[in-house]
Design an enzyme around this catalytic site. Structure first.
Site, short mmCIF file in Angstrom:
data_model
loop_
_atom_site.label_atom_id
_atom_site.label_comp_id
_atom_site.label_asym_id
_atom_site.label_seq_id
_atom_site.Cartn_x
_atom_site.Cartn_y
_atom_site.Cartn_z
CB CYS A 12 54.98 15.73 55.44
SG CYS A 12 55.74 17.17 54.73
CD GLU A 127 61.40 17.87 46.09
OE1 GLU A 127 60.26 17.89 46.58
OE2 GLU A 127 62.04 16.81 45.87
CB SER A 220 49.72 21.21 46.96
OG SER A 220 50.23 20.03 47.51
CG ASN A 222 52.03 16.84 48.74
OD1 ASN A 222 51.14 16.40 49.43
ND2 ASN A 222 52.48 18.08 48.89
S1 SF4 Z 1 56.90 15.54 51.51
FE1 SF4 Z 1 58.66 16.83 51.07
S2 SF4 Z 1 58.74 18.25 52.76
FE2 SF4 Z 1 57.42 16.57 53.41
S3 SF4 Z 1 58.75 15.15 54.47
FE3 SF4 Z 1 58.66 14.50 52.36
S4 SF4 Z 1 60.39 15.49 51.41
FE4 SF4 Z 1 60.03 16.55 53.31
#
Ligand code: SF4
Length: 582
Positions: A12, A127, A220, A222
């Site tokens: 990202c 985070e 991770s 995400n």
């Molecule tokens: S996933 Fe997290 S690090 Fe990546 S763009 Fe979105 S907020 Fe930023």
């Protein structure tokens, strides 16, 4: 195999920027200057190893930072830690993602005005720890809708935000409940655009592929969420770090596979996975494939288990000469089906790791399984009632033990000095409780009224059934050892390892052989015991296959293991018929 790669897969913006800051620092490095990252820069082991080779050190000890450059990762850090870095004499290279920094600003502004901040996220994620730091001590973290009800009702000023990589559907559910509890709350959906697009694309892909592969670090957040999104679509989902985590034979089941990846997964890892999958030859949908699929569905639906349990009272009849009724068979079948279906729910994490195809099947049919299992419990209790009060009470106790298997039986406040809180926490509990329960429901409860005059024969039959089901359970545990190990499930093989477990199975098979021969020779059972001897050889062969080829042909091996009990039951039916049984 056809492979479809998500357009949103890979780094990202925030991760790309953080890497750029770090790589630029490497280029500008003078002499033997050390560059640190405060915590792991991103959640991807392969990228971290690459950075380490370039001389980037991950560090959390502030005393090491004096006079050195320290990169703050994309997740950001709490303001106190930033202060500590400056006090330690570090030169800060701030790679906090702009989208995360925006959430910091929102929380900080509201905290100044006396707002309580509720963050939807994982409490131990870097985070979220950073976000909490901006809440002036007025922050709370939740990640399930029902947790909203535990928040203090008297909060007047409340802000709701999300970890930037949260599951959108979960956030929406929490949001709905939150606004009912706090109608005047400020809600800010801080899930970042990149996360939103990635999850939306995975949802869309799931409707046109046979399975999804999600590539990214096992830690991770995400990536884990992407896998969660795919699983919610009831599709076989494989979360892998690299192509080495995929099994060629298993993937050959699918014609079309979709690939997506977490925000910290580099393209070269995604490309390797794509290349690997493109070389997999999809199994032709011929007879072998169809047979395999049918065996698979029978195993998923607990049909072997129900059939095996239904036939065991017939084995008892063949051994002891005591007559087993259809009602006895039904009671055993319904009980075994219901308890194993309950186990699916309790073991869902291990099932996901051992066999994602099976996990997807259960996810898809979850409510049907729940209702059919509840019906099966009711049916088994009704049939038991027909046999008499003692049988009914015995079965009720078995059902309650099965249901409470994973429920704490010692209150947490009493458990300071006790490591056992649930039955399932007792070492090897699963391995031994299953055969005891099966022997009770197929030998003891159906023949309770004969206990007085045929005690020794029934005790013998109980012992034989216990040994047979014990070997069956251990062999199935051997197939599932990888997932069980990861979720810490207490089976014999997890506790003592595969080598010792194999020796234990061999010892049990020797004991079974001796018991079968001695039972028939000593007059404790009919000569049907001799007919059961081939089962020992088949189990020994199954053991060899399990150890050699585990996971490769899971449904076929499972069917082979279950076939032993079913085969014995069918032989017992014929025996009973021949000697004038039902
Ligand atoms: S996933 Fe997290 S690090 Fe990546 S763009 Fe979105 S907020 Fe930023």
């Amino acid at each position: 195999m056809k492979v479809i790669v998500a357009t949103t897969a890979g780094f990202c913006r925030g991760v790309r920027d953080a890497l750029e800051v770090t790589l630029e620092a490497i280029q500008k490095r003078t002499g033997d200057e050390t560059i640190y990252t405060y915590g792991p820069l991103i959640h991807n082991r392969q990228v971290l190893a690459m950075l380490e080779e370039k001389g980037i050190r991950e560090e959390n000890d502030f005393s090491k930072f004096a006079g050195n450059k320290v990169v703050i990762r994309a997740h950001g850090i709490p303001p106190e830690d930033r202060q500590k870095l400056l006090q330690a004499g570090a030169t800060i290279l701030n790679a906090t993602c702009k989208r995360v920094a925006r959430v910091h600003a929102v929380i900080k502004r509201h905290a100044r005005n006396g707002y309580h901040t509720v963050i939807v996220g994982d409490a131990d994620h870097a985070e979220v720890i950073g976000l909490l730091g901006y809440a002036d001590g007025l922050g709370t973290v939740i990640n399930r809708p029902e947790q909203v009800d535990n928040l203090p009702a008297d909060w007047n000023k409340v802000l709701l935000v999300a970890q930037t990589t949260q599951n959108e559907e979960v956030f929406e559910k929490i949001c709905e409940r939150f606004l009912k509890r706090y109608p005047g709350a400020v809600v800010n959906n801080t899930i970042c655009g990149s996360t939103h697009e990635r999850q939306a694309e995975v949802r869309q892909m799931c409707s046109s592929v046979d399975a999804m592969v999600i590539v990214g670090g096992h830690h991770s957040g995400n990536t884990l969420r992407l896998a969660e999104v795919a699983r919610e679509c009831s599709i076989p989902t494989y979360h892998v770090e690299t192509e080495a985590d995929l099994n060629q034979n298993e993937m050959a089941r699918y014609s079309v596979v979709g690939i997506s990846a977490g925000a910290s997964t580099p393209n070269w890892i995604i490309r390797n996975v794509v290349q690997f999958l493109e070389t997999v030859q999809t199994q032709p949908s011929g007879l072998r494939h169809k047979v395999k699929r049918i065996l698979e569905l029978l195993a998923f639906g607990n049909c072997y288990i129900a059939l095996g349990a239904a036939l065991l009272p017939m084995v008892v009849q063949a051994l002891t000469g005591l007559e087993a009724s259809l009602s006895n068979c039904g009671m055993a079948a319904f009980y075994a089906f219901a308890m194993h279906s309950l186990n699916i729910y309790l073991d869902r994490n291990a099932i996901q790791m051992n066999d994602p195809g099976r996990a997807a099947f259960y996810h898809q049919w979850r409510s049907a399984f729940t209702w059919v299992s509840a019906g099966a419990v009711g049916a088994s209790l009704l049939l038991a009632m027909d046999e008499g009060v003692l049988t009914f009470l015995g079965l009720l106790i078995l059902v309650l033990l099965g249901v409470s298997y994973a429920v704490p039986v010692i209150l947490p406040q009493w458990s300071d000095n006790l490591s056992v809180l649930k039955i399932k926490d007792i070492p090897t509990s699963k391995t031994f409780s299953v055969p005891v329960a099966w022997a009770t429901v197929t030998v003891l409860l159906p023949f309770l009224s004969h206990l007085g005059q045929s005690f020794l024969s029934l005790l013998y039959a109980f012992w034989i059934v216990f040994l047979i089901v014990l070997v069956r359970t251990i062999l199935l545990d051997l197939l599932a050892v990888h997932g069980d190990r990861l979720v810490g499930k207490e089976t014999l093989v997890v506790l003592v390892g595969e080598k010792k477990t194999s020796l234990f199975v061999i010892g049990t098979l020797v004991l079974l052989t001796v018991s079968l021969v001695a039972g028939a020779a000593g007059g404790l059972s009919s000569s049907f015991s001799y007919l059961m001897l081939p089962a020992v050889l088949i189990y020994a062969w199954d053991l060899g296959k399990c150890l050699q080829s585990r996971l490769k042909e899971y449904p076929i091996f499972e069917a082979l293991i279950e076939a032993v009990v079913i085969g014995m039951g069918v032989m017992a039916l014929m025996w009973n018929y021949a000697v004038g049984g039902p």
